[in-house]
Design an enzyme around this catalytic site. Sequence first.
Site, mmCIF file in Angstrom:
data_model
loop_
_atom_site.group_PDB
_atom_site.id
_atom_site.type_symbol
_atom_site.label_atom_id
_atom_site.label_comp_id
_atom_site.label_asym_id
_atom_site.label_seq_id
_atom_site.Cartn_x
_atom_site.Cartn_y
_atom_site.Cartn_z
ATOM 1 N N GLY A 80 0.787 -1.223 0.000
ATOM 2 C CA GLY A 80 0.000 0.000 0.000
ATOM 3 C C GLY A 80 0.820 1.274 0.000
ATOM 4 O O GLY A 80 0.270 2.368 -0.027
ATOM 5 N N HIS A 81 2.120 1.143 0.000
ATOM 6 C CA HIS A 81 3.016 2.300 0.026
ATOM 7 C C HIS A 81 4.066 2.085 -1.050
ATOM 8 O O HIS A 81 4.670 1.019 -1.110
ATOM 9 C CB HIS A 81 3.652 2.376 1.408
ATOM 10 C CG HIS A 81 4.401 3.630 1.694
ATOM 11 N ND1 HIS A 81 4.005 4.858 1.248
ATOM 12 C CD2 HIS A 81 5.524 3.840 2.407
ATOM 13 C CE1 HIS A 81 4.869 5.770 1.665
ATOM 14 N NE2 HIS A 81 5.800 5.175 2.370
#
Length: 99
Positions: A80-81
Amino acid sequence: MRLLECVPNISEGRDQEKIASVAEEVRKHRGVKLLDCSSDKDHHRSVFTFIGEPEAVKEAAFSLTMKALDLIDMREHRGGHPAWEQWMLFPLFPFRGWR
């Protein structure tokens, strides 16, 4: 005695064997104490916190980096990053005995 804290963030938060192997790289250095290891599966990150004498911290940080390079394949990384390297952050904080 001067103490230095290091808080590296690596691009692995799911494979517990890889995370444990990286943590062991820190633990094997005399004069360094691993204080914490936190992992986030969604962001696919782990953060290690260790402290020790400056030279020992430098050696442990280098070992951690080399182990991360060896174990983490960024071609397979999804999280997610955004990530570009096997490690993302490598902050160092003077803890005690610095002026």
